[in-house]
Every structure is written in structure tokens, then in C-alpha cells.
Design an enzyme around this catalytic site. Structure first.
Site, PDB file in Angstrom:
ATOM      1  N   CYS A 136      -6.478  20.765   8.482  1.00  0.00           N
ATOM      2  CA  CYS A 136      -5.716  21.618   9.382  1.00  0.00           C
ATOM      3  C   CYS A 136      -4.219  21.306   9.293  1.00  0.00           C
ATOM      4  O   CYS A 136      -3.786  20.211   9.650  1.00  0.00           O
ATOM      5  CB  CYS A 136      -6.197  21.418  10.810  1.00  0.00           C
ATOM      6  SG  CYS A 136      -5.226  22.335  11.984  1.00  0.00           S
ATOM      7  N   ASP A 189       3.715   1.143  11.983  1.00  0.00           N
ATOM      8  CA  ASP A 189       2.527   0.462  11.454  1.00  0.00           C
ATOM      9  C   ASP A 189       2.391  -0.971  11.975  1.00  0.00           C
ATOM     10  O   ASP A 189       1.310  -1.561  11.864  1.00  0.00           O
ATOM     11  CB  ASP A 189       2.559   0.436   9.918  1.00  0.00           C
ATOM     12  CG  ASP A 189       2.289   1.813   9.323  1.00  0.00           C
ATOM     13  OD1 ASP A 189       1.983   2.745  10.098  1.00  0.00           O
ATOM     14  OD2 ASP A 189       2.382   1.954   8.091  1.00  0.00           O
ATOM     15  N   LYS A 235       0.842  -1.212   0.000  1.00  0.00           N
ATOM     16  CA  LYS A 235       0.000   0.000   0.000  1.00  0.00           C
ATOM     17  C   LYS A 235       0.869   1.251   0.000  1.00  0.00           C
ATOM     18  O   LYS A 235       0.669   2.171  -0.795  1.00  0.00           O
ATOM     19  CB  LYS A 235      -0.916  -0.001   1.227  1.00  0.00           C
ATOM     20  CG  LYS A 235      -1.633   1.306   1.480  1.00  0.00           C
ATOM     21  CD  LYS A 235      -2.549   1.233   2.679  1.00  0.00           C
ATOM     22  CE  LYS A 235      -1.982   1.815   3.945  1.00  0.00           C
ATOM     23  NZ  LYS A 235      -1.684   3.245   3.936  1.00  0.00           N
ATOM     24  N   ASN A 236       1.825   1.296   0.918  1.00  0.00           N
ATOM     25  CA  ASN A 236       2.601   2.531   1.063  1.00  0.00           C
ATOM     26  C   ASN A 236       3.600   2.742  -0.067  1.00  0.00           C
ATOM     27  O   ASN A 236       4.167   3.825  -0.194  1.00  0.00           O
ATOM     28  CB  ASN A 236       3.324   2.545   2.424  1.00  0.00           C
ATOM     29  CG  ASN A 236       2.345   2.769   3.560  1.00  0.00           C
ATOM     30  OD1 ASN A 236       1.155   2.988   3.328  1.00  0.00           O
ATOM     31  ND2 ASN A 236       2.840   2.706   4.785  1.00  0.00           N
ATOM     32  N   ARG A 238      -1.370  15.543  12.276  1.00  0.00           N
ATOM     33  CA  ARG A 238      -0.416  15.099  11.245  1.00  0.00           C
ATOM     34  C   ARG A 238      -0.126  16.286  10.332  1.00  0.00           C
ATOM     35  O   ARG A 238      -0.625  16.382   9.226  1.00  0.00           O
ATOM     36  CB  ARG A 238      -0.985  13.936  10.441  1.00  0.00           C
ATOM     37  CG  ARG A 238      -0.801  12.615  11.129  1.00  0.00           C
ATOM     38  CD  ARG A 238      -1.416  11.515  10.328  1.00  0.00           C
ATOM     39  NE  ARG A 238      -0.452  10.813   9.500  1.00  0.00           N
ATOM     40  CZ  ARG A 238      -0.750   9.765   8.750  1.00  0.00           C
ATOM     41  NH1 ARG A 238      -1.969   9.312   8.709  1.00  0.00           N
ATOM     42  NH2 ARG A 238       0.180   9.175   8.032  1.00  0.00           N
ATOM     43  N   ARG A 262      -9.114  -0.317   3.737  1.00  0.00           N
ATOM     44  CA  ARG A 262      -8.135   0.645   3.188  1.00  0.00           C
ATOM     45  C   ARG A 262      -6.815  -0.047   2.837  1.00  0.00           C
ATOM     46  O   ARG A 262      -6.113   0.411   1.926  1.00  0.00           O
ATOM     47  CB  ARG A 262      -7.851   1.757   4.202  1.00  0.00           C
ATOM     48  CG  ARG A 262      -8.975   2.726   4.382  1.00  0.00           C
ATOM     49  CD  ARG A 262      -8.513   3.914   5.192  1.00  0.00           C
ATOM     50  NE  ARG A 262      -7.166   4.291   4.788  1.00  0.00           N
ATOM     51  CZ  ARG A 262      -6.216   4.700   5.607  1.00  0.00           C
ATOM     52  NH1 ARG A 262      -6.456   4.836   6.881  1.00  0.00           N
ATOM     53  NH2 ARG A 262      -5.028   5.012   5.148  1.00  0.00           N
TER      54      ARG A 262
HETATM   55  C1  UD1 Z   1       3.780   7.178   6.061  1.00  0.00           C
HETATM   56  C2  UD1 Z   1       2.931   5.945   5.897  1.00  0.00           C
HETATM   57  C3  UD1 Z   1       2.353   5.513   7.228  1.00  0.00           C
HETATM   58  C4  UD1 Z   1       3.459   5.335   8.251  1.00  0.00           C
HETATM   59  C5  UD1 Z   1       4.339   6.574   8.315  1.00  0.00           C
HETATM   60  C6  UD1 Z   1       5.563   6.400   9.211  1.00  0.00           C
HETATM   61  C7  UD1 Z   1       2.073   6.110   3.635  1.00  0.00           C
HETATM   62  C8  UD1 Z   1       0.892   6.305   2.750  1.00  0.00           C
HETATM   63  N1  UD1 Z   1       1.860   6.218   4.951  1.00  0.00           N
HETATM   64  O1  UD1 Z   1       2.918   8.215   6.539  1.00  0.00           O
HETATM   65  O2  UD1 Z   1       1.659   4.272   7.050  1.00  0.00           O
HETATM   66  O3  UD1 Z   1       2.900   5.107   9.525  1.00  0.00           O
HETATM   67  O4  UD1 Z   1       4.819   6.911   7.001  1.00  0.00           O
HETATM   68  O5  UD1 Z   1       6.325   5.322   8.775  1.00  0.00           O
HETATM   69  O6  UD1 Z   1       3.155   5.829   3.179  1.00  0.00           O
HETATM   70  N2  UD1 Z   1       5.239  15.061  10.439  1.00  0.00           N
HETATM   71  C9  UD1 Z   1       5.269  16.406  10.746  1.00  0.00           C
HETATM   72  N3  UD1 Z   1       5.240  17.306   9.725  1.00  0.00           N
HETATM   73  C10 UD1 Z   1       5.173  16.910   8.410  1.00  0.00           C
HETATM   74  C11 UD1 Z   1       5.145  15.547   8.115  1.00  0.00           C
HETATM   75  C12 UD1 Z   1       5.172  14.636   9.148  1.00  0.00           C
HETATM   76  O7  UD1 Z   1       5.336  16.792  11.910  1.00  0.00           O
HETATM   77  O8  UD1 Z   1       5.141  17.784   7.528  1.00  0.00           O
HETATM   78  C13 UD1 Z   1       5.261  14.082  11.545  1.00  0.00           C
HETATM   79  C14 UD1 Z   1       3.977  13.261  11.589  1.00  0.00           C
HETATM   80  O9  UD1 Z   1       2.957  13.935  12.279  1.00  0.00           O
HETATM   81  C15 UD1 Z   1       4.453  12.012  12.320  1.00  0.00           C
HETATM   82  C16 UD1 Z   1       5.886  11.855  11.804  1.00  0.00           C
HETATM   83  O10 UD1 Z   1       6.274  13.129  11.300  1.00  0.00           O
HETATM   84  O11 UD1 Z   1       4.467  12.235  13.691  1.00  0.00           O
HETATM   85  C17 UD1 Z   1       6.043  10.803  10.705  1.00  0.00           C
HETATM   86  O12 UD1 Z   1       5.220  11.137   9.612  1.00  0.00           O
HETATM   87  P1  UD1 Z   1       5.574  10.728   8.116  1.00  0.00           P
HETATM   88  O13 UD1 Z   1       6.854   9.966   8.071  1.00  0.00           O
HETATM   89  O14 UD1 Z   1       5.450  11.936   7.271  1.00  0.00           O
HETATM   90  O15 UD1 Z   1       4.374   9.735   7.794  1.00  0.00           O
HETATM   91  P2  UD1 Z   1       3.428   9.742   6.519  1.00  0.00           P
HETATM   92  O16 UD1 Z   1       4.205   9.977   5.287  1.00  0.00           O
HETATM   93  O17 UD1 Z   1       2.229  10.576   6.804  1.00  0.00           O
END
Ligand code: UD1
Length: 414
Positions: A116, A302, A22-23, A121, A394
Site C-alpha cells: 500500500c 533506530d 545493514k543500512n 511507510r 534481519r
Molecule cells: C531508512 C532506514 C531505517 C531508518 C530510516 C530513518 C534503511 C534500509 N532503512 O528507512 O532503518 O529508520 O531510514 O533513518 O536504510 N516517508 C514518506 N514518504 C516516502 C518516504 C518516507 O512519508 O516516500 C516517511 C516515512 O514514512 C518516515 C519518514 O519519511 O516517517 C522517514 O523515512 P525514510 O527516511 O524514507 O526511511 P527509510 O529509507 O524507509
């Protein structure tokens, strides 16, 4: 799928081929909008997030056709830079269209996922790093309005966000000079995106390390096979461990699952790794730990909820520390309904094994948390009902059929 009825207490036994990731597939689908040619993808998982992403791409004018397990995407008719807000609001990865559309069109209007930017996130890492490369971004009426192809340069991420790394890689495809990403995420899904983009002619190096380099190149269509889903694999292994079962998983890359396999071994499972396969034989389980989630190659966030569910009957207490997301213990009240003993404090959870779990009704709150409830129900004595099971659609394709093929008594309640 709204409600699942499960009669627990039966060990899962058999063989399963792991689905496509998926990811990995979600950023690759977004990337297809940046590629001016025909893209053919093999091993796309049959999950709702893929269906929603396909609908978003169709809304932008792309044509998508699935035949004999291959998904063909043609972006010749790409006409919009504003994804449908209702569809985009359903999944966070829709924000990756920002990078893809900027690369292709030099502009993008992306609905805010969740509405938001500074919420639980946030997107600050995505936006600040793109602005550092000269992209103009403003937020109006719940949309991010982005303009301008990135100039070459350096974008440094203070935290290795997976999504921000992917957005930068995609936006950099249209940059006017070489882009370096420092502090990049190193997840295997980043490597799969890079492999796909290289097949399309992109010049990307350093994926799998914290330092990526993307040089200007002319893109063209390509054929790509999506890598196996390490999170689906982790879920099945945890389910087999929790039920005292034995399971052979094929079509996966065991080295991507190292921390999960290591903990399951410590817990008392016998695990054999082959080329593209893993065999697990569960024994009586004991506590492990601590389980500390973190960016790759640490234990994946995850897999935290499924691993917790696997250890509910283990002898002794296991400490979990969730360092990636601030609110990722939402499955805990549901697990307690089955008789689990779990205490939480902030980002820590302590799970002390109980002799037996009993059937219960519990509501899924999210994808992996929902999987944890299913695992608890499979391991519990008696009948259980999992409500709001749509969260599982999902990310788990054909879940009920696959569980039944391993001997589970499970059905969808009408
Ligand atoms: C992706 C995965 C998700 C997985 C996560 C961490 C997909 C579709 N989803 O989510 O399944 O759990 O990686 O391995 O691939 N953060 C910020 N600011 C930002 C971006 C992120 O503060 O602009 C924080 C997030 O709130 C979180 C952390 O960074 O606490 C990790 O997020 P991130 O690595 O970006 O996860 P996703 O890409 O959303």
C-alpha cells in the site's frame, strides 16, 4: 531464530568488533545491479536482510559469490527488471531496485513493499521526485511499473527521506543530464553509497549535505569496504549501559554516534573515544533528556528503542519524542512486561526508572524493538523468553554468539 532464553542480571564485559552496516550495504547491493562490471564488497554483515537481497539479485540474473569475507557480484547476465514479489515484500529496501534498474535498463517493475503506497511507510517522496525527473510511473496489480531514463534537472524532497534520496541517486546514474537533489538526507549511509558509486566511476558531489549533484558518467566495477554499523554499535553500548557493564567496541566511526554517546555520558556512563573505537564503563544511571529523534545528525530513530531499554532503571524520568516514524513505540508493552514504568501519548513516551526489572516473556515486534527487549532481559533479574526473535536476524549477525562472548547467559530455544 524463533525464541531466545536469557538469564539476566549479568553485566556485559569485553570487546567486540562492530559488523558492517545493514543500512549501508542494502542500497549498495541494489546499486550493484546498476553497475555493468564486477563489484567486490568487504565487510558485508551476515544478516537475513543481506541474504534476502542476495536472493532477489540472483533472481534477476546476477551472480553472487562469497569467499574469504568478500562478496563478489557480477551483473553481466542481468536479465530481469521485475524482482521476485515474495522476496521483495520482505524488506522495504527492495524498493531501491527501482532506481538501480531504471538507471541500467530504463524500466523496472517493483512489487509494492507492504502492498500500500499510502500506508504507514508511503513511497510518495520516491515516486513524486522520480516523476519530476520525467520517469513514468503507474501502479498495477500491486506493482509499480516504471519507464524511461530520468532527464537531467532538479528533484526537491520536502523531507530528507533516506530511501528516496538513495533511489534518486541510483536513478540519476542513468540520467541524460546532471541531476540535483535538494533537501537530500545526510545520513552516513548516503555517504557510503556515494563513496561506493564514485569508486565505480560515478560523478557525485555534495553527499553529507542537503544538496547532491550527480552528473552522467560511465560506470565500471570496483572494490568497496562497507562502513561500520552505527546502529549495531548503539545497541551494544545501550546493552552494556543497561547491565552495568564495560565494553570496548572496535571498527566503528565514533563521530557517527555523537548523539548516542552524548546521551549515554549524560546518563552517567564513562566513555572514551579512540580512533575507530569506543570504550564504555557504566555507572549508576540517571535520567537524561529529552531524547528527540530526527534525521541525521539528530538522535537516530533506530537507536530510540535500545536507548529506552538502557534507561529503564535510571534514576528519574526521561521523555522520548519520536518525530521520524508515527508508530515506533511498539516495543513499549514488551518492556512493561519486565516491570518498566512507561507512559505513552502519541509520539511521546515517558520512562520513569524503577529499582529493578524482573524476568518476563515478551514478543519482538520489529528489529530495533526486539533489540530493546533483549536489553531489558539482560538487565532483568531472573529468566526471560523473547519470542518472535526472528526479527533480530534481519539486522544482528551472530547475535547469540556475540552476546555469549560478552558473558551473557543466552541461548536459542529449540
Ligand atoms: C531508512 C532506514 C531505517 C531508518 C530510516 C530513518 C534503511 C534500509 N532503512 O528507512 O532503518 O529508520 O531510514 O533513518 O536504510 N516517508 C514518506 N514518504 C516516502 C518516504 C518516507 O512519508 O516516500 C516517511 C516515512 O514514512 C518516515 C519518514 O519519511 O516517517 C522517514 O523515512 P525514510 O527516511 O524514507 O526511511 P527509510 O529509507 O524507509
Amino acid at each position: 531464530m524463533e525464541r531466545l532464553h536469557i538469564t539476566g542480571g549479568r553485566p556485559l564485559r569485553g570487546t567486540l568488533a562492530v559488523q558492517g552496516s545493514k543500512n549501508a550495504v542494502l542500497p549498495i547491493l541494489a546499486a550493484a545491479a546498476a553497475v555493468p562490471g564486477r563489484v567486490v564488497l568487504a565487510n558485508c554483515p551476515p544478516i537475513r536482510d543481506v541474504a534476502v537481497t542476495r536472493a532477489i539479485l540472483e533472481g534477476l540474473g546476477l551472480s553472487l559469490r562469497e569467499e574469504k569475507g568478500l562478496l563478489t557480484i557480477d551483473s553481466a547476465e542481468l536479465r530481469g527488471c521485475a524482482p521476485d514479489p515474495v522476496l521483495a515484500g520482505q524488506l522495504r529496501s527492495s524498493v531501491l531496485l527501482l532506481g538501480a534498474l531504471l538507471a541500467r535498463l530504463g524500466r523496472a517493475e517493483i512489487p509494492l513493499p507492504g502492498g500500500c503506497v499510502l500506508g504507514a511507510r508511503p513511497l510518495d517522496l520516491h515516486l513524486r521526485s522520480l516523476e519530476a525527473l520525467g520517469v513514468e510511473i503507474c501502479c498495477r496489480e500491486g506493482r509499480l511499473l516504471c519507464r524511461g531514463r530520468p532527464r537531467g534537472g532538479v528533484a526537491a524532497l520536502p523531507y530528507p527521506s533516506v530511501g528516496a534520496t538513495e533511489n534518486l541517486m541510483l536513478a540519476a546514474l542513468g540520467a541524460r543530464g546532471p541531476v540535483r537533489v535538494l533537501g537530500a538526507a545526510r545520513e552516513p549511509e548516503i555517504r557510503d553509497l556515494a563513496a561506493f558509486l564514485r569508486a565505480c566511476g560515478a560523478r557525485i558531489t555534495g553527499d553529507g549535505s542537503p544538496c547532491l549533484r550527480i552528473e552522467p558518467a560511465i560506470l565500471h566495477g570496483a572494490v568497496h569496504r562497507v562502513q561500520p554499523d552505527r546502529m549495531e554499535a548503539a545497541t551494544w553500548l545501550c546493552a552494556a549501559a543497561a547491565t552495568g557493564g564495560s565494553l570496548r567496541l572496535t571498527r566503528l566511526e565514533p563521530q557517527q554516534l555523537r548523539p548516542v554517546l552524548e546521551l549515554l555520558r549524560q546518563a552517567g556512563c564513562r566513555i572514551r573515544e579512540g580512533r575507530g573505537s569506543v570504550c564504555l564503563e557504566a555507572g549508576p544511571l540517571r535520567a537524561v533528556g529529552p531524547v528527540v529523534t530526527g534525521p541525521y545528525p539528530a538522535f537516530p530513530t533506530d537507536a530510540q528503542a535500545p536507548m529506552m531499554a538502557a534507561l529503564l532503571r535510571a534514576q528519574g524520568c526521561t521523555l522520548f519524542e519520536e518525530t521520524v516514524f508515527s508508530e515506533r513505540f511498539r516495543h513499549v508493552p514488551g518492556l512493561r512486561a519486565f516491570g518498566a514504568r512507561i507512559e505513552t501519548r502519541g509520539r511521546l513516551a515517558r520512562v520513569c526508572g524503577v529499582e529493578a526489572l524482573h524476568g518476563a516473556e515478551a514478543a519482538a515486534t520489529d528489529l530495533r524493538g526486539g533489540a530493546a527487549l533483549v536489553i531489558a532481559a539482560l538487565a532483568a533479574r531472573g529468566e526471560s523468553r523473547i519470542t518472535q526473535a526472528r526479527h533480530l536476524d534481519r539486522g544482528y549477525g551472530e547475535l547469540v554468539r556475540r552476546l555469549q562472548s560478552l558473558g551473557a547467559t543466552v541461548e536459542v530455544e529449540k
